[in-house]
Design an enzyme around this catalytic site. Structure first.
Site, PDB file in Angstrom:
ATOM      1  N   LYS A  22       0.840  -1.202   0.000  1.00  0.00           N
ATOM      2  CA  LYS A  22       0.000   0.000   0.000  1.00  0.00           C
ATOM      3  C   LYS A  22       0.870   1.246   0.000  1.00  0.00           C
ATOM      4  O   LYS A  22       0.657   2.162  -0.786  1.00  0.00           O
ATOM      5  CB  LYS A  22      -0.914  -0.030   1.227  1.00  0.00           C
ATOM      6  CG  LYS A  22      -2.079   0.907   1.146  1.00  0.00           C
ATOM      7  CD  LYS A  22      -2.997   0.772   2.372  1.00  0.00           C
ATOM      8  CE  LYS A  22      -3.818  -0.493   2.345  1.00  0.00           C
ATOM      9  NZ  LYS A  22      -4.467  -0.797   3.641  1.00  0.00           N
ATOM     10  N   ARG A  92      -3.132   3.114   8.438  1.00  0.00           N
ATOM     11  CA  ARG A  92      -3.467   1.972   7.580  1.00  0.00           C
ATOM     12  C   ARG A  92      -2.319   0.971   7.573  1.00  0.00           C
ATOM     13  O   ARG A  92      -1.175   1.335   7.356  1.00  0.00           O
ATOM     14  CB  ARG A  92      -3.714   2.458   6.152  1.00  0.00           C
ATOM     15  CG  ARG A  92      -4.468   3.756   6.083  1.00  0.00           C
ATOM     16  CD  ARG A  92      -4.511   4.358   4.682  1.00  0.00           C
ATOM     17  NE  ARG A  92      -5.217   3.531   3.722  1.00  0.00           N
ATOM     18  CZ  ARG A  92      -5.269   3.797   2.424  1.00  0.00           C
ATOM     19  NH1 ARG A  92      -4.628   4.841   1.922  1.00  0.00           N
ATOM     20  NH2 ARG A  92      -5.940   2.997   1.628  1.00  0.00           N
ATOM     21  N   GLY A 101      -6.671 -10.059   7.541  1.00  0.00           N
ATOM     22  CA  GLY A 101      -6.232 -10.558   8.845  1.00  0.00           C
ATOM     23  C   GLY A 101      -5.417  -9.507   9.561  1.00  0.00           C
ATOM     24  O   GLY A 101      -5.288  -9.516  10.773  1.00  0.00           O
ATOM     25  N   MET A 103      -4.557  -5.507  10.766  1.00  0.00           N
ATOM     26  CA  MET A 103      -5.408  -4.551  11.452  1.00  0.00           C
ATOM     27  C   MET A 103      -6.230  -3.713  10.481  1.00  0.00           C
ATOM     28  O   MET A 103      -5.759  -3.316   9.433  1.00  0.00           O
ATOM     29  CB  MET A 103      -4.555  -3.614  12.302  1.00  0.00           C
ATOM     30  CG  MET A 103      -5.396  -2.848  13.290  1.00  0.00           C
ATOM     31  SD  MET A 103      -4.527  -1.437  13.968  1.00  0.00           S
ATOM     32  CE  MET A 103      -4.783  -0.232  12.684  1.00  0.00           C
ATOM     33  N   ARG A 336      -3.625  -1.140  -6.469  1.00  0.00           N
ATOM     34  CA  ARG A 336      -2.795  -2.346  -6.421  1.00  0.00           C
ATOM     35  C   ARG A 336      -3.211  -3.236  -7.573  1.00  0.00           C
ATOM     36  O   ARG A 336      -4.293  -3.070  -8.133  1.00  0.00           O
ATOM     37  CB  ARG A 336      -2.967  -3.080  -5.098  1.00  0.00           C
ATOM     38  CG  ARG A 336      -4.389  -3.553  -4.887  1.00  0.00           C
ATOM     39  CD  ARG A 336      -4.543  -4.297  -3.571  1.00  0.00           C
ATOM     40  NE  ARG A 336      -5.954  -4.477  -3.294  1.00  0.00           N
ATOM     41  CZ  ARG A 336      -6.470  -4.668  -2.084  1.00  0.00           C
ATOM     42  NH1 ARG A 336      -5.686  -4.702  -1.036  1.00  0.00           N
ATOM     43  NH2 ARG A 336      -7.752  -4.840  -1.916  1.00  0.00           N
ATOM     44  N   HIS A 454     -15.687  -8.463   1.709  1.00  0.00           N
ATOM     45  CA  HIS A 454     -14.629  -9.363   2.168  1.00  0.00           C
ATOM     46  C   HIS A 454     -14.816 -10.764   1.598  1.00  0.00           C
ATOM     47  O   HIS A 454     -13.894 -11.366   1.044  1.00  0.00           O
ATOM     48  CB  HIS A 454     -14.634  -9.396   3.703  1.00  0.00           C
ATOM     49  CG  HIS A 454     -13.600 -10.308   4.296  1.00  0.00           C
ATOM     50  ND1 HIS A 454     -13.890 -11.616   4.630  1.00  0.00           N
ATOM     51  CD2 HIS A 454     -12.300 -10.115   4.579  1.00  0.00           C
ATOM     52  CE1 HIS A 454     -12.798 -12.167   5.118  1.00  0.00           C
ATOM     53  NE2 HIS A 454     -11.818 -11.280   5.103  1.00  0.00           N
ATOM     54  N   SER A 764      13.921 -40.953  -8.947  1.00  0.00           N
ATOM     55  CA  SER A 764      12.733 -40.114  -8.807  1.00  0.00           C
ATOM     56  C   SER A 764      12.552 -39.849  -7.318  1.00  0.00           C
ATOM     57  O   SER A 764      12.467 -40.788  -6.529  1.00  0.00           O
ATOM     58  CB  SER A 764      11.516 -40.824  -9.385  1.00  0.00           C
ATOM     59  OG  SER A 764      10.361 -40.062  -9.134  1.00  0.00           O
ATOM     60  N   CYS A 831       8.284 -37.308  -7.751  1.00  0.00           N
ATOM     61  CA  CYS A 831       6.918 -37.819  -7.880  1.00  0.00           C
ATOM     62  C   CYS A 831       6.131 -37.673  -6.585  1.00  0.00           C
ATOM     63  O   CYS A 831       5.030 -38.168  -6.457  1.00  0.00           O
ATOM     64  CB  CYS A 831       6.929 -39.265  -8.340  1.00  0.00           C
ATOM     65  SG  CYS A 831       7.794 -40.364  -7.223  1.00  0.00           S
ATOM     66  N   TYR A 851      12.236 -33.618 -14.737  1.00  0.00           N
ATOM     67  CA  TYR A 851      10.782 -33.497 -14.763  1.00  0.00           C
ATOM     68  C   TYR A 851      10.204 -33.471 -13.355  1.00  0.00           C
ATOM     69  O   TYR A 851      10.856 -33.871 -12.398  1.00  0.00           O
ATOM     70  CB  TYR A 851      10.148 -34.644 -15.566  1.00  0.00           C
ATOM     71  CG  TYR A 851      10.263 -36.010 -14.915  1.00  0.00           C
ATOM     72  CD1 TYR A 851       9.304 -36.426 -13.976  1.00  0.00           C
ATOM     73  CD2 TYR A 851      11.307 -36.867 -15.205  1.00  0.00           C
ATOM     74  CE1 TYR A 851       9.404 -37.662 -13.360  1.00  0.00           C
ATOM     75  CE2 TYR A 851      11.412 -38.107 -14.605  1.00  0.00           C
ATOM     76  CZ  TYR A 851      10.465 -38.500 -13.672  1.00  0.00           C
ATOM     77  OH  TYR A 851      10.559 -39.711 -13.051  1.00  0.00           O
TER      78      TYR A 851
HETATM   79  P1  ADP Z   1      -7.839  -2.080   3.456  1.00  0.00           P
HETATM   80  O1  ADP Z   1      -6.465  -2.527   3.269  1.00  0.00           O
HETATM   81  O2  ADP Z   1      -8.635  -2.913   4.367  1.00  0.00           O
HETATM   82  O3  ADP Z   1      -8.518  -1.757   2.167  1.00  0.00           O
HETATM   83  P2  ADP Z   1      -7.350   0.734   3.710  1.00  0.00           P
HETATM   84  O4  ADP Z   1      -6.176   1.182   4.480  1.00  0.00           O
HETATM   85  O5  ADP Z   1      -7.239   0.769   2.257  1.00  0.00           O
HETATM   86  O6  ADP Z   1      -7.764  -0.688   4.237  1.00  0.00           O
HETATM   87  O7  ADP Z   1      -8.533   1.663   4.207  1.00  0.00           O
HETATM   88  C1  ADP Z   1      -9.848   1.320   4.082  1.00  0.00           C
HETATM   89  C2  ADP Z   1     -10.656   2.492   3.600  1.00  0.00           C
HETATM   90  O8  ADP Z   1     -10.446   3.613   4.409  1.00  0.00           O
HETATM   91  C3  ADP Z   1     -10.287   2.948   2.220  1.00  0.00           C
HETATM   92  O9  ADP Z   1     -11.061   2.344   1.268  1.00  0.00           O
HETATM   93  C4  ADP Z   1     -10.610   4.410   2.243  1.00  0.00           C
HETATM   94  O10 ADP Z   1     -11.921   4.610   1.767  1.00  0.00           O
HETATM   95  C5  ADP Z   1     -10.536   4.778   3.668  1.00  0.00           C
HETATM   96  N1  ADP Z   1      -9.373   5.642   3.878  1.00  0.00           N
HETATM   97  C6  ADP Z   1      -8.110   5.275   4.182  1.00  0.00           C
HETATM   98  N2  ADP Z   1      -7.309   6.350   4.297  1.00  0.00           N
HETATM   99  C7  ADP Z   1      -8.099   7.421   4.071  1.00  0.00           C
HETATM  100  C8  ADP Z   1      -7.854   8.824   4.034  1.00  0.00           C
HETATM  101  N3  ADP Z   1      -6.638   9.326   4.239  1.00  0.00           N
HETATM  102  N4  ADP Z   1      -8.890   9.625   3.776  1.00  0.00           N
HETATM  103  C9  ADP Z   1     -10.116   9.125   3.557  1.00  0.00           C
HETATM  104  N5  ADP Z   1     -10.414   7.831   3.576  1.00  0.00           N
HETATM  105  C10 ADP Z   1      -9.405   6.966   3.823  1.00  0.00           C
HETATM  106 MG    MG Z   2      -7.840  -0.608   0.883  1.00  0.00          MG
END
Ligand code: ADP
Ligand code: MG
Ligand code: MG
Length: 874
Positions: A22, A92, A101, A103, A336, A454, A764, A831, A851
Site C-alpha cells: 500500500k 493503515r 487478517g 489490522m 494495487r 470481504h 525419482s 513424484c 521433470y
Molecule cells: P484495506 O487494506 O482494508 O482496504 P485501507 O487502508 O485501504 O484498508 O482503508 C480502508 C478504507 O479507508 C479505504 O477504502 C478508504 O476509503 C478509507 N481511507 C483510508 N485512508 C483514508 C484517508 N486518508 N482519507 C479518507 N479515507 C481513507
Molecule cells: Mg484498501
C-alpha cells in the site's frame, strides 16, 4: 542511523519490501502526480525492530515519526491536535502482500472533544464532524483497544431506532452527538479509563496495534495458506484524511480497471455518496455501480477513468483502486494489482499481450499457477440446472459450483470439514476471523455485501465459489436457520448448492460436469510450454487418470502405483492369498492369478500414453494394508487356500508390525519374495510387447524400485528384473527397451546416491516419504501436532505440502550431485505431492531435475510454474 520513516514523496513502487504494498503504491501515485492525500510510511523494518525491542517503539523511531508528521503538517497547513485547524489522519496497515487478517484501518485519528468542535466550526458542518468522531471512537476502540465493535453497533442501532432514522445518513448532528456521548460512556465502562484525548498518544497506540496485528492468529493462518514468511513484517501508513462524508457532493468507492470475475475490459466498481471508508464494502447501504458516477458527477468520472488508464499503463496490470470524493474533488487512496479469478487472470494476461502492454514472459508471470486448479473443476450439469429451481439469487461473486451442508459459523464449518463433510459456509457477511472456515468450505454464501465485500474478494483469491450479498435470504446464525423469500428453508447440515457464476442458490446437491477449457487457457499453456525446460508428468494409476492428465498436457507418467490396482474388490482375495502363502509354491500360484490382471492394467495405461514414458513403481506399501480384517473375509480366504481359519489368523497375526511405515515394505518385499518382482516385471514387459504388436507404438517402461537405501539391495532386485525381462523377450521374440531406476525417499539413499547411480538408470524423488523420514514425522499423525508448531512459530508451513527446501531440499541437492558424479546423464524427477506445488517446482528447476510429476489436476499448475521458474531463473 537507519531510516524507518518515508514521506510518500520519498518512496516508489519498487520499495514494496520496505514500505509494504500500500505504502509503495501511494508513493508511486504521488510521484506520478496523481491526487493522493499527503502522508508517510513507517517501514516494515520498524515493525521488525518493534518486535526485536520487546514490542516497543524505540525513541529513534518515535522521533522519525514526529519529524515526518511535522513535515506533513507543514505541507497541509494544519496541526495535529489544533482545535482551530485540526490535522486528521488515517492509520493503515500494509504488508508486502495484501493480507486480510491485518489490522483494520483507523480513520479520523486526531479527533478529540476539542478538535471535533474545531472541525465543526471550520467546515460549518457539525453533523459531519460528529459523524467522523463517532466513527473514529468506534474504530479506535475496536482495533486498538479491543472493545467489541458489536457493542458500538448496538448503540448506533438503538439511537437510529429511537430517532426513527432508517439509514445512518438520516441521523442529525444532535443524534450523532448523542452517539458520541454513549460511545465514550461505553469505552469508560469497558476500559476503566476515558477515551484517549491526546492525538500523539492515539497515533502511537494505533501504530503499535498495526505492528501487533502482524502476529495475530488470523494473520498467521493467512500467511501459512499463502506462503508468506513471518519475517517480512508490516508497514504502517499515516495519511491526511479526505472526507467522503461531508455531504451529498462527497462519496467514497472502490473500482477495478477490468472485471475481476471475467476479465472483461470495462471499469467495474461501486461507490456510495456521503460515506466514509469501508461503508461500501461493509454493505451498510446498497452501493451504486461505478457507471452511475458518470451521471451524477461527470467531471469526476472522467478524471477517474483517465487515472485508471494512467495506472494500468504504468503498472501494466489490472488495478484495484480506492477513491474518495470530497466536495466534487477526486482523491486516490489506494491502487494495487487486482485480485482476480483464474478465468479473468487468463483473459487479462492475453488481452494485455494483445494490447502491447505485456511481453510473453511478463504475461506468464502475471498468472498465479495455483489458481489454475479452479478452472479444471466441475461446473453444474446444465441438465441438472434446468431441472432445478433456484431458491434465491445473490451476486455471482466468485465462480464455480459448490454443494455442501450448510454451517453458520467458521468454527462449525471447519469442524464439519475436518469430519470429512462437504461444507457451505453461510454468513451475514464474512470478516477476517472467518478465514479458516472459508478455507474449509466448498462455497460461501453471504446475505450482505457487494462484489468487493470481504467474502467476495477473499473467495476469488482462494478460487472458491461464492455467492455474496444474497438479500433474498435471511440468515439467522443464532437459530442456525436460513429462510429464503421464496419460502425455502435451510437448517444446519442441510444440503445446498451454490453457483458462483450466476449467483443462484439451490436446494440439495446438484450434479456436476467436467469443465470446458477456454481458448485463453490453451494459449497461455502453449506459451508456458515454449519457455519451460522442466518436463511435466503425472501420477496416474489408471487409464482414466492417464487420459485426464494427457488432456491437461502431461508428458508421461512419473508414478504409476501398482498396489492401487490390487485393492480392487475382485482382486484383493488373490493379493491376500499371495501375502499369506507360507510357501513359495503357493505364493507363485496366487501371483499367477494376479499376472493377467496386472498386465491388463499396464496395457490400458500404455494404450492411453502412446509413446510417452511410463514409470511403474513396484509394490510398495506395508503388507498389513492388504490383510483381511473381517471374519467373513478370513473364512472365505481360508477356504480358497485350503487351510484352517486358526492357521490363517495366526499368519495374519504374525505379519503384525509395530511401525509398518518403516517395516516390511517397498523393495524389502522384493528381497524376501523375489517372485513378486518377477511377476511384476513380467506384467510390465509382456504388456509393452502386446501393445506394441497391437498398435505399433512402444512405450519405454521405467521400472521404479521403491524405498531403496543401499545399492546392493537395488542390485539384487535389478538382477531379478533383468533376468525376467530377458526371459520374456526371448519367449515373445521381441525386444523392447526399458529402464530400471529407483525412488529416492530414504535419507541414506541420498547420502549414497553415487553408489546407487552406478546401477540405477534414473532417480525419482519420493518426497512424501523422504520428508517423513528426514523429519522423523509420521505423515499420518503429524497434523495432530503441526498446529502447535504453526502457532508457536516453529514451522510456517506443512512440510508435506510445501517442500522443506532447507533440509529435505539439501538432501535432494546432494543426491543430484552425487548421482550425476557416477552417471552424468542420469534421469531425474520428482513424484511426491510436491511436484504440483509452485514453489517446490521452482526448487526442482533450480537443482536441475528433468521433470516433475503430479496429480492430473495439477499438471497445468506445474506447466505454468515450470515456465515461470525458467523465466525467473534465466
Ligand atoms: P484495506 O487494506 O482494508 O482496504 P485501507 O487502508 O485501504 O484498508 O482503508 C480502508 C478504507 O479507508 C479505504 O477504502 C478508504 O476509503 C478509507 N481511507 C483510508 N485512508 C483514508 C484517508 N486518508 N482519507 C479518507 N479515507 C481513507
Ligand atoms: Mg484498501
Ligand atoms: Mg479492511
Amino acid at each position: 542511523m537507519s531510516k524507518f520513516v518515508y514521506l510518500f514523496k520519498e518512496g516508489n513502487a519498487s520499495m514494496k519490501n520496505l514500505l509494504g504494498g500500500k505504502g509503495a503504491n501511494l508513493a508511486e501515485m504521488t510521484s506520478l502526480g496523481l491526487p493522493v492525500p499527503r502522508g508517510f510510511t513507517v517501514t516494515t523494518e520498524a515493525c521488525i525492530q518493534y518486535y526485536k525491542d520487546g514490542q516497543k517503539i524505540s525513541e529513534e523511531i518515535e522521533n522519525q515519526i514526529n519529524a515526518a508528521l511535522a513535515a506533513t503538517e507543514e505541507i497541509v497547513g494544519k496541526k495535529f491536535g489544533d482545535p482551530a485547524n485540526p490535522f486528521l489522519v488515517s492509520v493503515r496497515s500494509g504488508a508486502r502482500a495484501s493480507m486480510p487478517g491485518m489490522m483494520d484501518t483507523i480513520l479520523n485519528l486526531g479527533l478529540n472533544d476539542a478538535t471535533v468542535e474545531g472541525l465543526a466550526k471550520l467546515t460549518n458542518n457539525e453533523r459531519f464532524a460528529y459523524d467522523s468522531y463517532r466513527r473514529f471512537i468506534q474504530m479506535f476502540s475496536d482495533v486498538v483497544m479491543e472493545v467489541e465493535k458489536k457493542k458500538f453497533d448496538a448503540i448506533l442501532e438503538s439511537v437510529k431506532e429511537h430517532n426513527k432514522a432508517e439509514k445512518d445518513t438520516d441521523l442529525t448532528a444532535e443524534n450523532l452527538k448523542e452517539v458520541v456521548r454513549l460511545y465514550k460512556e461505553l469505552f469508560l465502562a469497558e476500559k476503566g479509563f476515558g477515551f484517549p484525548q491526546e492525538p500523539r498518544e492515539q497515533l502511537l497506540e494505533a501504530i503499535k496495534a498495526v505492528f501487533r496485528s502482524w502476529d495475530n492468529p488470523r494473520a498467521i493462518v493467512y500467511r501459512r495458506e499463502n506462503d508468506i514468511p513471518a519475517s517480512w513484517g508490516t508497514a504502517v501508513n499515516i495519511q491526511a484524511m479526505v472526507f467522503g462524508n461531508m455531504g451529498d457532493d462527497c462519496g467514497t468507492g472502490v473500482a477495478f480497471t477490468r472485471n475481476p470475475s471475467t476479465g472483461e475490459k470495462k471499469l467495474y466498481g461501486e461507490f456510495l455518496m456521503n460515506a466514509q471508508g469501508e461503508d461500501v464494502v461493509a454493505g451498510i447501504r446498497t452501493p451504486y455501480s461505478i457507471s452511475q458516477l458518470h451521471e451524477t458527477q461527470p467531471e469526476v468520472y472522467e478524471e477517474f477513468t483517465k487515472i485508471c488508464d494512467i495506472l494500468e499503463h504504468h503498472y501494466k496490470d489490472m488495478q484495484d483502486m480506492e477513491f474518495t470524493i470530497e466536495h466534487n474533488k477526486l482523491f486516490m487512496l489506494q491502487t494495487r494489482n487486482g485480485k482476480r479469478t483464474a478465468p479473468a487472470a487468463l483473459k487479462i494476461a492475453c488481452d494485455l499481450m494483445d494490447e502491447g502492454m505485456l511481453s510473453h514472459e511478463e504475461a506468464l508471470l502475471k498468472i498465479e499457477p495455483r489458481t489454475l486448479d479452479t478452472l479444471l473443476h466441475n461446473n453444474f450439469d446444465p441438465a441438472a440446472l434446468s431441472n432445478a429451481k433456484a431458491v434465491a439469487q445473490g451476486l455471482a461473486a466468485s465462480p464455480g459450483a459448490a454443494s455442501g451442508r450448510v454451517y453458520f459459523s467458521a468454527e462449525d464449518a471447519a469442524e464439519a470439514a475436518a469430519r470429512g463433510e462437504k461444507v457451505i459456509l453461510a454468513r451475514l457477511e464474512t470478516s477476517p476471523e472467518d478465514i479458516e472456515g472459508m478455507i474449509s468450505s466448498q462455497g460461501i454464501l453471504t446475505a450482505r455485501g457487494g462484489m468487493t465485500s470481504h467474502a467476495a474478494v477473499v473467495a476469488r483469491g482462494m478460487g472458491k465459489c461464492c455467492v455474496a450479498g444474497c438479500s433474498q435470504v435471511k440468515i439467522d446464525d443464532d437459530k442456525k436457520i436460513i429462510k429464503a423469500d421464496s419460502g425455502a428453508v435451510f437448517h444446519e447440515g442441510d444440503w445446498m448448492s451454490l453457483d458462483g457464476s450466476t449467483g443462484k442458490v439451490y436446494e440439495g446437491a446438484l450434479a456436476t460436469i467436467p469443465p470446458v477449457l477456454s481458448e485463453e487457457f490453451h494459449r497461455i499453456m502453449n506459451l508456458a510450454d515454449e519457455f519451460r525446460t522442466l518436463k511435466v508428468r503425472t501420477n496416474a494409476d489408471s487409464p482414466r487418470d492417464a487420459k485426464v492428465a494427457l488432456s491437461f498436457g502431461a508428458e508421461g507418467i512419473g508414478l504409476c502405483r501398482t498396489e492401487h490396482m490390487f485393492f480392487d474388490e475382485a482382486r484383493i482375495p488373490a493379493v491376500r492369498e499371495m501375502i499369506l502363502s507360507k510357501t513359495e509354491e503357493n505364493r507363485r500360484k496366487a501371483l499367477a492369478k494376479l499376472l493377467p490382471m496386472q498386465r491388463g492394467d499396464f496395457e490400458g495405461i500404455y494404450r492411453a500414453m502412446g509413446e510417452l514414458p511410463v514409470t511403474i513403481r513396484f509394490l510398495d506399501p506395508p503388507l498389513h494394508e492388504f490383510l483381511p480384517q473381517e471374519d467373513s473375509d478370513i473364512e472365505d480366504l481360508a477356504k480358497t487356500m485350503g487351510i484352517t481359519i486358526e492357521d490363517l489368523k495366526a499368519t495374519v497375526d504374525s505379519l503384525h508390525e509395530f511401525n509398518p511405515m518403516m517395516g516390511h515394505r517397498g523393495c524389502r518385499l522384493g528381497v524376501t519374495y523375489p517372485e513378486i518382482m518377477e511377476m511384476q516385471t513380467r506384467a510390465v514387459i509382456e504388456a509393452a510387447i502386446n501393445v506394441f504388436k497391437e498398435t505399433g507404438k512402444t512405450v519405454i517402461p521405467e521400472i521404479m524400485i521403491p524405498l531403496v537405501c543401499e545399492v546392493k539391495e537395488f542390485e539384487f532386485i535389478k538382477n531379478i528384473v533383468d533376468t525376467t525381462a530377458k526371459q520374456v523377450m526371448e519367449e515373445k521374440q521381441t525386444k523392447i527397451e526399458y529402464l530400471v531406476g529407483t525412488m529416492i525417499e530414504i535419507p541414506r539413499a541420498c547420502l549414497t546416491a553415487d553408489e546407487i547411480a552406478k546401477k540405477a538408470e534414473f532417480f525419482s524423488f519420493g518426497t512424501n516419504d523422504l520428508s517423513q523420514m528426514t523429519f522423523g514425522f509420521s505423515r499420518d499423525d503429524a497434523t495432530k501436532f503441526l498446529g502447535e508448531y504453526y502457532s508457536k512459530k516453529i514451522f510456517e508451513s506443512d512440510p508435506f505440502a510445501r517442500l522443506d527446501q532447507i533440509g529435505v531440499g539439501k538432501l535432494m541437492k546432494l543426491a543430484v550431485e552425487l548421482g550425476q558424479k557416477t552417471r552424468p546423464n542420469i534421469k531425474l524427477g520428482i513424484c511426491g505431492e510436491h511436484g504440483g506445488d509452485p514453489s517446490s517446482v521452482e526448487f526442482c528447476h533450480k537443482i536441475g531435475l528433468n521433470y516433475v510429476s503430479c496429480s492430473p489436476y495439477r499438471v497445468p499448475i506445474a506447466r505454468l510454474a515450470a515456465a515461470q521458474s525458467a523465466i525467473k531463473n534465466k
